[in-house]
Design a protein around this motif. Structure first.
Motif, mmCIF file in Angstrom:
data_model
loop_
_atom_site.group_PDB
_atom_site.id
_atom_site.type_symbol
_atom_site.label_atom_id
_atom_site.label_comp_id
_atom_site.label_asym_id
_atom_site.label_seq_id
_atom_site.Cartn_x
_atom_site.Cartn_y
_atom_site.Cartn_z
ATOM 1 N N GLY A 3 0.722 -1.432 0.478
ATOM 2 C CA GLY A 3 -0.296 0.409 -0.200
ATOM 3 C C GLY A 3 0.914 1.151 0.489
ATOM 4 N N GLY A 4 0.359 2.285 0.028
ATOM 5 C CA GLY A 4 0.996 3.334 -0.955
ATOM 6 C C GLY A 4 0.953 4.752 0.360
ATOM 7 N N GLY A 5 0.013 4.919 1.287
ATOM 8 C CA GLY A 5 -0.313 5.429 2.566
ATOM 9 C C GLY A 5 -1.552 5.308 2.952
ATOM 10 N N ALA A 6 -1.668 6.118 3.087
ATOM 11 C CA ALA A 6 -3.073 5.936 4.739
ATOM 12 C C ALA A 6 -4.352 6.473 4.119
ATOM 13 N N MET A 7 -4.606 6.326 3.137
ATOM 14 C CA MET A 7 -5.555 7.171 2.181
ATOM 15 C C MET A 7 -6.871 5.597 3.107
ATOM 16 N N LYS A 8 -8.794 6.550 2.724
ATOM 17 C CA LYS A 8 -9.259 5.127 2.607
ATOM 18 C C LYS A 8 -10.917 5.214 2.242
ATOM 19 N N ILE A 9 -10.964 4.734 2.051
ATOM 20 C CA ILE A 9 -12.447 4.387 1.559
ATOM 21 C C ILE A 9 -13.119 4.368 2.541
ATOM 22 N N ASP A 84 -3.067 -5.743 -2.634
ATOM 23 C CA ASP A 84 -2.837 -7.088 -2.181
ATOM 24 C C ASP A 84 -3.883 -6.805 -1.596
ATOM 25 N N ARG A 85 -4.375 -6.555 0.002
ATOM 26 C CA ARG A 85 -5.169 -6.397 0.918
ATOM 27 C C ARG A 85 -7.103 -6.023 0.328
ATOM 28 N N ILE A 86 -7.069 -5.247 -0.857
ATOM 29 C CA ILE A 86 -8.528 -5.219 -1.416
ATOM 30 C C ILE A 86 -8.554 -6.268 -1.964
ATOM 31 N N LEU A 89 -9.332 -9.028 1.047
ATOM 32 C CA LEU A 89 -10.980 -8.998 0.996
ATOM 33 C C LEU A 89 -11.922 -9.261 0.242
ATOM 34 N N LEU A 90 -11.620 -8.915 -0.745
ATOM 35 C CA LEU A 90 -12.598 -9.403 -2.042
ATOM 36 C C LEU A 90 -12.380 -11.026 -2.143
ATOM 37 N N LYS A 91 -11.445 -11.322 -1.724
ATOM 38 C CA LYS A 91 -10.836 -13.193 -2.343
ATOM 39 C C LYS A 91 -12.163 -13.321 -0.837
ATOM 40 N N GLN A 92 -12.183 -12.555 0.456
ATOM 41 C CA GLN A 92 -13.214 -13.180 1.891
ATOM 42 C C GLN A 92 -14.677 -12.820 1.725
ATOM 43 N N ALA A 93 -14.611 -11.701 1.532
ATOM 44 C CA ALA A 93 -16.444 -11.715 0.791
ATOM 45 C C ALA A 93 -17.311 -12.198 0.137
#
Length: 413
Positions: A3-9, A84-86, A89-93
């Protein structure tokens, strides 16, 4: 990828999109089914930095009605630049049945906008013109298809993909024999058998076995067909590998296989000459990038499936532009008068090749398209919206304040 920073959805919106066609479309992949609309699910992600990303997933109707209630808890608060995290998460969902690969490109859209670059540049690509090939979607009588190809050749197209989906082997062979005879040796022709994922809700077309696929591959070679696409079930890895080994023409596929986990098996077994993963189905942009890299290592070819909608086309266009040196023409879905740019692309400006069937590169940051808000209002219905605050109140209502605070603490820790 880190990840490139602390941006959040901080916000999610989901829309049902229904764009009516002026003429009924009869897709060969659903034999006998009259398609009267271009339907897809649209997602909008917004961040605490004021950026937004869009993506779309093909739909039959409104089957994703309950998806938002599931996604909110996974996506709200996530960093869209941590792919990687996204992906995780999408796989888990998706463990309970949803396939969510089509959502991931919205995060790339955000990253590109944050850096002021098209996604293909983030992936190491460069702007260049790409030839488009005309990909038909219906099964027409050979004489009619010959007329259509000759007319499109006058508009600059040089490569065409036919559809073979007759009940008998003889009918499928007659198609390629008569079309090749009618158009001459000039145009490059491929054939899509649409056997990878058979749909039989209306007409019941026989599934091909290895013998029929092999016999058809030889008929293709006899008639100057360049490639044969999706000739066997998408999970028949051994059959595909055997066919690829014996075929006198290129065998292609993997358009809708479920990401790297499946396609790496195909690569290991050497199922295809040409791999065609569509990022809206086959794992998102990051996983398709893995396929491209593997094709380079194994001396195989990459040319994506794009038959979804205009947004899906842009997603896969980015990946071709990211693949430096890729000289394959790019699939351009077109079946006049039904499946045409105005209705295919719908919520964005129509994607139009020039008089030589060339697509000139876009330079807009992100995935490269812009949503037309008037068209969005006309053809889309929002069925879900969630924000950081809204999700917090939802958790409090359902779990209680103490549990909600504990969940928040653990997620942030």
């Amino acid at each position: 990828m880190e990840g490139g920073g602390a941006m959040k959805i901080t916000e999610i919106e989901l829309y049902h999109v229904h764009i009516p066609l002026k003429h009924t479309f009869w897709p060969t992949w659903i034999p006998g089914y009259p398609q009267t609309h271009n339907r897809f699910t649209l997602i909008r992600l917004a961040t605490d930095d004021g950026l937004e990303g869009w993506s779309a997933g093909t739909a039959m109707g409104e089957e994703r009605q309950g998806l938002g209630d599931l996604l909110g808890g996974y996506i709200i608060g996530a960093d869209p630049t941590d792919i990687d995290r996204i992906q995780s998460l999408l796989k888990q969902a998706g463990y309970l049945g949803w396939l969510n690969h089509w959502i991931e490109p919205a995060c790339w859209d955000i990253m590109g906008k944050a850096q002021g670059k098209p996604v293909y540049e983030l992936l190491g690509g460069e702007a260049r013109a790409i030839e488009a090939y005309c990909s038909f979607g219906e099964l027409h009588e050979p004489a009619r298809r010959v007329e259509e190809i000759l007319a499109l050749m006058a508009r600059g197209f040089k490569t065409f993909k036919l559809r073979a989906k007759a009940k008998t082997f003889a009918e499928d062979v007659r198609l390629i024999e008569e079309v090749r005879k009618g158009v001459g040796d000039g145009p490059t022709l491929g054939v899509d058998a649409n056997q990878g994922w058979l749909v039989s809700i209306v007409d019941r077309i026989p599934a091909w076995d290895l013998k029929r696929a092999g016999d058809y591959a030889r008929a293709c070679a006899d008639n100057g067909i360049e490639w044969l696409e999706e000739p066997l079930d998408w999970h028949d890895y051994d059959g595909l590998a055997a066919l690829k080994k014996a075929s006198p023409v290129k065998i292609s596929g993997a358009e809708l296989n479920h990401g790297w986990d499946e396609i790496k098996v195909m690569l290991e077994k050497d199922c295809f000459h040409v791999y065609q993963p569509d990022a809206t189905f086959a794992g998102g942009i990051a996983q398709v990038r893995q396929v491209i890299d593997a094709c380079h290592r194994l001396n195989r070819e990459y040319s994506p499936h794009t038959w979804t909608n205009g947004i899906g086309f842009y997603i896969n266009w980015n990946l071709v532009l990211a693949d430096r040196g890729n000289t394959h023409p790019l699939e351009y879905p077109l079946e006049e008068p039904s499946w045409v740019p105005e209705f295919r692309d719908g919520l964005i400006a129509p994607i139009l090749p020039d008089k030589n069937a060339m697509l000139w590169p876009f330079t807009r940051p992100g995935l490269g398209f812009e949503i037309d808000r008037k068209m969005l209002k006309k053809y889309a219905r929002r069925f879900y919206r969630q924000t950081t605050t809204g999700l917090a109140f939802k958790v409090i209502r359902e779990k209680g304040l103490k549990a909600a605070l504990e969940i928040k603490k653990r997620k942030e820790g």
